[in-house]
Design a protein around this motif. Structure first.
Motif, PDB file in Angstrom:
ATOM      1  N   THR A  59       0.811  -1.218   0.000  1.00  0.00           N
ATOM      2  CA  THR A  59       0.000   0.000   0.000  1.00  0.00           C
ATOM      3  C   THR A  59       0.844   1.268   0.000  1.00  0.00           C
ATOM      4  O   THR A  59       0.291   2.369  -0.029  1.00  0.00           O
ATOM      5  N   ASP A  60       2.165   1.131   0.007  1.00  0.00           N
ATOM      6  CA  ASP A  60       3.077   2.279   0.059  1.00  0.00           C
ATOM      7  C   ASP A  60       3.933   2.292  -1.201  1.00  0.00           C
ATOM      8  O   ASP A  60       4.900   1.520  -1.311  1.00  0.00           O
ATOM      9  N   PRO A  61       3.607   3.127  -2.191  1.00  0.00           N
ATOM     10  CA  PRO A  61       4.361   3.125  -3.455  1.00  0.00           C
ATOM     11  C   PRO A  61       5.859   3.331  -3.277  1.00  0.00           C
ATOM     12  O   PRO A  61       6.660   2.756  -4.031  1.00  0.00           O
ATOM     13  N   ILE A 105     -10.081  -2.592  -0.586  1.00  0.00           N
ATOM     14  CA  ILE A 105      -9.719  -2.259  -1.959  1.00  0.00           C
ATOM     15  C   ILE A 105      -8.275  -1.775  -2.030  1.00  0.00           C
ATOM     16  O   ILE A 105      -7.535  -2.093  -2.973  1.00  0.00           O
ATOM     17  N   GLU A 106      -7.844  -1.033  -1.038  1.00  0.00           N
ATOM     18  CA  GLU A 106      -6.483  -0.486  -1.026  1.00  0.00           C
ATOM     19  C   GLU A 106      -5.449  -1.605  -1.048  1.00  0.00           C
ATOM     20  O   GLU A 106      -4.460  -1.535  -1.790  1.00  0.00           O
ATOM     21  N   THR A 107      -5.669  -2.637  -0.254  1.00  0.00           N
ATOM     22  CA  THR A 107      -4.696  -3.733  -0.190  1.00  0.00           C
ATOM     23  C   THR A 107      -4.829  -4.683  -1.370  1.00  0.00           C
ATOM     24  O   THR A 107      -3.850  -4.998  -2.050  1.00  0.00           O
ATOM     25  N   ASN A 108      -6.056  -5.160  -1.623  1.00  0.00           N
ATOM     26  CA  ASN A 108      -6.239  -6.242  -2.588  1.00  0.00           C
ATOM     27  C   ASN A 108      -6.252  -5.786  -4.039  1.00  0.00           C
ATOM     28  O   ASN A 108      -5.984  -6.584  -4.935  1.00  0.00           O
ATOM     29  N   LEU A 109      -6.576  -4.524  -4.288  1.00  0.00           N
ATOM     30  CA  LEU A 109      -6.564  -4.014  -5.659  1.00  0.00           C
ATOM     31  C   LEU A 109      -5.385  -3.080  -5.882  1.00  0.00           C
ATOM     32  O   LEU A 109      -4.518  -3.344  -6.724  1.00  0.00           O
ATOM     33  N   PHE A 110      -5.330  -1.984  -5.136  1.00  0.00           N
ATOM     34  CA  PHE A 110      -4.269  -1.016  -5.377  1.00  0.00           C
ATOM     35  C   PHE A 110      -2.896  -1.547  -4.989  1.00  0.00           C
ATOM     36  O   PHE A 110      -1.888  -1.093  -5.539  1.00  0.00           O
ATOM     37  N   GLY A 111      -2.838  -2.520  -4.078  1.00  0.00           N
ATOM     38  CA  GLY A 111      -1.554  -3.141  -3.757  1.00  0.00           C
ATOM     39  C   GLY A 111      -0.917  -3.782  -4.982  1.00  0.00           C
ATOM     40  O   GLY A 111       0.206  -3.433  -5.364  1.00  0.00           O
ATOM     41  N   PRO A 112      -1.611  -4.736  -5.641  1.00  0.00           N
ATOM     42  CA  PRO A 112      -1.041  -5.302  -6.869  1.00  0.00           C
ATOM     43  C   PRO A 112      -0.796  -4.266  -7.960  1.00  0.00           C
ATOM     44  O   PRO A 112       0.181  -4.378  -8.711  1.00  0.00           O
ATOM     45  N   LEU A 113      -1.661  -3.254  -8.053  1.00  0.00           N
ATOM     46  CA  LEU A 113      -1.426  -2.202  -9.045  1.00  0.00           C
ATOM     47  C   LEU A 113      -0.115  -1.474  -8.753  1.00  0.00           C
ATOM     48  O   LEU A 113       0.673  -1.196  -9.666  1.00  0.00           O
ATOM     49  N   ASN A 114       0.125  -1.153  -7.480  1.00  0.00           N
ATOM     50  CA  ASN A 114       1.355  -0.458  -7.107  1.00  0.00           C
ATOM     51  C   ASN A 114       2.590  -1.272  -7.483  1.00  0.00           C
ATOM     52  O   ASN A 114       3.567  -0.740  -8.038  1.00  0.00           O
ATOM     53  N   LYS A 153     -11.576  -8.427  -5.706  1.00  0.00           N
ATOM     54  CA  LYS A 153     -11.108  -9.468  -6.618  1.00  0.00           C
ATOM     55  C   LYS A 153     -11.743  -9.331  -8.003  1.00  0.00           C
ATOM     56  O   LYS A 153     -11.072  -9.568  -9.021  1.00  0.00           O
ATOM     57  N   PHE A 154     -13.029  -8.962  -8.079  1.00  0.00           N
ATOM     58  CA  PHE A 154     -13.642  -8.688  -9.376  1.00  0.00           C
ATOM     59  C   PHE A 154     -12.891  -7.560 -10.082  1.00  0.00           C
ATOM     60  O   PHE A 154     -12.674  -7.600 -11.305  1.00  0.00           O
ATOM     61  N   ALA A 155     -12.493  -6.545  -9.330  1.00  0.00           N
ATOM     62  CA  ALA A 155     -11.739  -5.437  -9.924  1.00  0.00           C
ATOM     63  C   ALA A 155     -10.392  -5.916 -10.445  1.00  0.00           C
ATOM     64  O   ALA A 155      -9.943  -5.496 -11.519  1.00  0.00           O
TER      65      ALA A 155
END
Length: 284
Positions: A59-61, A105-114, A153-155
C-alpha cells in the motif's frame, strides 16, 4: 538466458506466499521474497543463497519502488512477479464500515497495481516477463458476507484482462490465479477481520457464518504446497494460462458461473436483441 528466473513474491512472510517462494527456490530459481517484516520472511524460508528478503508494503508506493530497485540492483532483472499479498474484510455490506471497505480495496486491488506499476518498466526494458496475480473464486462469483473482498477481486479480474493486451507487445504475459479453499492463513485473525454486529437483522446470520468459518480454518481441502509447485510448473511452461482455477472447487465454480452466464444471456435474448435504432426509411 538460463533456466533460472528471478521471482519477486509479495506477502512471502507467511501462508501461500511462503509456499510459493519455497517452491520457486526448490525449482532452481532466485527469489526476492517480500513482506512488511523481512525478518519474518527469512524465518519462514530459512537461509538460501538464491533468496533475498526485502521489506515491502504493497500500500506504500515508495516502499514498493525501493523493493523493486533492490531486486534489480541484486539480480539485474525480474522475470516473474507474483502479486500474492492480500487480506480479508468479511461481513455483510451494511455492517462494513466505509473505511474498512476502502482498506480492502487499497490492499487487494491497489496493492497489486502499485507493485505491477513498479515492475513493468523493468520487464518492458528486458522485453519479457510474467505477471502472476492472485485473485480468488470470489473474483468469479460473489457471495454473501464477502462483498468487499469480492469487489476487490472482481476489480483485479477486469484490470488484468485489460492489462494483458496492453503489455503483450513487449513480451510480457499475465496469469490470474483463482484458488478455491486452501489451508492457508486467510481465515486466521492475522488475515481476516469481522465487523462488530450493529444491525439486529444480520446478527444471527453473522454469528452462524463466523462460527462456520472459524470451524473451517485449518480444515480447508486444498494443499497450498501443491498449489505452489503447480504454479511454478505453469510459469515455466511456454504458454501459461490467462486464468488458472486452482483446486477442484475452483473448477466447479468456473463451470457453474459459465452456465449461469449462458442462462442469463438466453433468458431475455429477444428483448436484449431488440434495442438497436430502427432502420432509417429509404429515401424517395
Amino acid at each position: 538466458m538460463t533456466d533460472k528466473k528471478i521471482w519477486l513474491v509479495t506477502g512471502a512472510g507467511r501462508g501461500m506466499g511462503t509456499d510459493i517462494a519455497r517452491a520457486a527456490l526448490d525449482a532452481g530459481h532466485a527469489v526476492v521474497a517480500t513482506g512488511r517484516n523481512p525478518d519474518r520472511v527469512t524465518a519462514g524460508l530459512g537461509a538460501h543463497e538464491d533468496l533475498l528478503a526485502v521489506a515491502l508494503d504493497v500500500t506504500d508506493p515508495a516502499s514498493v519502488q525501493a523493493a523493486v530497485d533492490t531486486a534489480v540492483q541484486r539480480y539485474g532483472r525480474i522475470d516473474v512477479l507474483v502479486n500474492n499479498a492480500g487480506n480479508f474484510y468479511a461481513g455483510f455490506f451494511e455492517e462494513l464500515a466505509p473505511t474498512d471497505f476502502r482498506a480492502q480495496i487499497e490492499t487487494n486491488l491497489f496493492g497489486p497495481l502499485n507493485v505491477t506499476r513498479a515492475v513493468l518498466p523493468v520487464m518492458r526494458a528486458q522485453r519479457s516477463g510474467l505477471v502472476v496475480t492472485f485473485s480468488s473464486t470470489a473474483g468469479i462469483t460473489g457471495g454473501e458476507f464477502t462483498s468487499a473482498y469480492a469487489a476487490s477481486k472482481f476489480a483485479l479480474e477486469g484490470w488484468n484482462e485489460s492489462l494483458t493486451p496492453e503489455i503483450a507487445p513487449f513480451g510480457i504475459r499475465t496469469m490470474l490465479v483463482e484458488p478455491g479453499f486452501f489451508r492457508t492463513e486467510l481465515l486466521t485473525e492475522d488475515s481476516t477481520r469481522y465487523p462488530e454486529p450493529t444491525i439486529d437483522d444480520y446478527a444471527e446470520r453473522t454469528r452462524q457464518t463466523v462460527t462456520a468459518w472459524h470451524g473451517m480454518n485449518g480444515q480447508q481441502g486444498g494443499d497450498p504446497a501443491k498449489l505452489a509447485h503447480a504454479l511454478v510448473q505453469l510459469t515455466d511452461s511456454d504458454t501459461p494460462p490467462l486464468r488458472w482455477p486452482a483446486g477442484a472447487d475452483a473448477v466447479a465454480a468456473f463451470e457453474q458461473k459459465a452456465h449461469q452466464l449462458l442462462a442469463q444471456a438466453d433468458a431475455h435474448r429477444d428483448l436484449s436483441s431488440s434495442l438497436a435504432h430502427d432502420a432509417a426509411p429509404a429515401s424517395a
